[in-house]
Design a protein around this motif. Structure first.
Motif, PDB file in Angstrom:
ATOM      1  N   ALA A 268       0.836  -1.199   0.000  1.00 11.77           N
ATOM      2  CA  ALA A 268       0.000   0.000   0.000  1.00 11.77           C
ATOM      3  C   ALA A 268       0.875   1.255   0.000  1.00 11.77           C
ATOM      4  O   ALA A 268       1.924   1.296   0.651  1.00 11.77           O
ATOM      5  N   ASP A 269       0.431   2.257  -0.713  1.00  9.41           N
ATOM      6  CA  ASP A 269       1.238   3.469  -0.858  1.00  9.41           C
ATOM      7  C   ASP A 269       1.431   4.211   0.449  1.00  9.41           C
ATOM      8  O   ASP A 269       2.454   4.868   0.662  1.00  9.41           O
ATOM      9  N   ASN A 270       0.446   4.131   1.349  1.00  8.81           N
ATOM     10  CA  ASN A 270       0.501   4.941   2.567  1.00  8.81           C
ATOM     11  C   ASN A 270       1.067   4.187   3.769  1.00  8.81           C
ATOM     12  O   ASN A 270       1.000   4.669   4.898  1.00  8.81           O
ATOM     13  N   ILE A 271       1.625   3.007   3.550  1.00 12.81           N
ATOM     14  CA  ILE A 271       2.107   2.213   4.678  1.00 12.81           C
ATOM     15  C   ILE A 271       3.390   2.827   5.235  1.00 12.81           C
ATOM     16  O   ILE A 271       4.236   3.312   4.494  1.00 12.81           O
ATOM     17  N   HIS A 272       3.508   2.861   6.554  1.00 16.92           N
ATOM     18  CA  HIS A 272       4.696   3.437   7.189  1.00 16.92           C
ATOM     19  C   HIS A 272       5.044   2.647   8.446  1.00 16.92           C
ATOM     20  O   HIS A 272       4.316   1.737   8.842  1.00 16.92           O
ATOM     21  N   ARG A 273       6.148   2.984   9.072  1.00 21.77           N
ATOM     22  CA  ARG A 273       6.677   2.200  10.191  1.00 21.77           C
ATOM     23  C   ARG A 273       6.572   2.926  11.531  1.00 21.77           C
ATOM     24  O   ARG A 273       7.173   2.507  12.510  1.00 21.77           O
ATOM     25  N   LYS A 274       5.797   3.960  11.615  1.00 21.65           N
ATOM     26  CA  LYS A 274       5.673   4.711  12.866  1.00 21.65           C
ATOM     27  C   LYS A 274       4.610   4.060  13.748  1.00 21.65           C
ATOM     28  O   LYS A 274       3.559   4.636  14.016  1.00 21.65           O
ATOM     29  N   PHE A 275       4.922   2.812  14.197  1.00 21.01           N
ATOM     30  CA  PHE A 275       3.910   2.052  14.939  1.00 21.01           C
ATOM     31  C   PHE A 275       4.134   2.033  16.442  1.00 21.01           C
ATOM     32  O   PHE A 275       3.460   1.312  17.168  1.00 21.01           O
ATOM     33  N   GLY A 276       5.080   2.829  16.931  1.00 25.68           N
ATOM     34  CA  GLY A 276       5.279   2.915  18.374  1.00 25.68           C
ATOM     35  C   GLY A 276       5.830   1.639  18.979  1.00 25.68           C
ATOM     36  O   GLY A 276       6.561   0.886  18.335  1.00 25.68           O
TER      37      GLY A 276
END
Length: 298
Positions: free
Chosen positions: A186-194
């Protein structure tokens, strides 16, 4: 993974002790890791001078430093069992469910078995308890009658050998999370998951941003966790063919529509599905990326 990748140590035939602990039991994200540390009983006093402590009380830099020290120590062996989120959730949701305590017990016993098969003479094993200490100890003793087991609450702060195992498990999990390769595209996936814990605002925000009404969550997520259910109150419900009786009615005896993570998805006519599958158009990127095809005959 562990020092068992090499040959059994020279001291393997001496009476040895082992400590076992886990990291990542509570988070909704990432793997749960069981780690063990073992050494000769004759090295036990020296082990207590190496500044090992419950990994939760140490800063990340100190844990990494101690992990490198124990890896370089020829008098210490270690091993880990990394249980990924998909495996955890699959076991907890399958027809014959395996709860988290059973998964934990199996992992710990697997580490004991693995080290024994290397030829290490384990005589004592210290474990941080999961569930009732007495019952857990009896279960372990039944499976490994030649070993003395000590199962205790807060064992990682009581026994240096368990403290060392705690560091092994925690550093391994931290590295696994840091190096995790997200399969999803997905284009909006990121790793800022705490931190990955259910109560962490950053984790909650990440789950909200990365839910999919049909496919659920990325593979980093333990979708069997109760935390996940609240994110799919407005999800799409699927009526699976296997849930229908011969007359087209539901096999669900209570007649209630239950919203479960494994019931999320979409429905369409069989003919329309075949048309879409054969053309390759209109398919989710999830299926395209994995080159999954619709099977009409088995």
């Amino acid at each position: 993974m562990g020092s068992e990748a090499a040959m059994a140590p020279e001291w393997a035939s001496e009476a040895c002790i082992m400590g076992i602990d886990e990291a990542g039991r509570g988070p909704v994200l990432g793997p749960m890791v069981y780690g063990c540390l073992y050494c000769p009983r004759s090295y036990q006093k020296t082990l207590s001078t190496l500044s090992f402590a419950d990994s939760k009380t140490l800063k990340e830099e100190k844990r990494e430093e101690l992990f490198e020290i124990l890896k370089a120590n020829d008098s210490i062996g270690w091993a880990v069992d990394v249980i990924d989120p998909k495996e955890l959730s699959s076991k907890m949701l399958k027809k014959n469910k395996i709860n988290l305590n059973e998964i934990s017990h199996d992992s710990a016993m697997g580490l004991v078995d693995r080290v024994l098969k290397m030829g290490v003479l384990l005589t004592e094993v210290y474990i941080d308890t999961v569930g009732d200490p007495g019952k857990y100890e009896a279960k372990l003793s039944k499976n490994f009658p030649s070993i003395k087991f000590v199962v205790a609450k807060k064992a990682d702060s009581l026994y240096p050998v368990v403290s060392g195992a705690s560091i092994v498990a925690k550093v391994t999990r931290d590295r696994a999370i840091r190096d995790w390769v997200l399969d999803e595209s997905a284009d909006n996936i990121h790793r800022k998951f705490g931190s990955g814990y259910p109560g962490d605002p950053a984790t909650k925000s990440w789950l909200e941003d990365h839910k999919h009404s049909i496919f659920g969550f990325p593979t980093l997520v333990r979708f069997s966790w109760g935390t996940c259910s609240s994110y799919f109150k407005g999800g799409t419900e699927v009526l699976w063919e296997s849930d229908l009786d011969e007359d087209g009615g539901s096999n669900n005896n209570n007649g209630k529509r239950q919203l479960k993570l494994n019931n999320l998805g979409f429905t369409t006519s069989k003919r329309r599905t075949e048309e879409i599958e054969s053309s390759g158009k209109g398919r989710s990127r999830f299926f395209q990326a994995r080159k999954l095809e619709h099977l009409t005959h088995f």
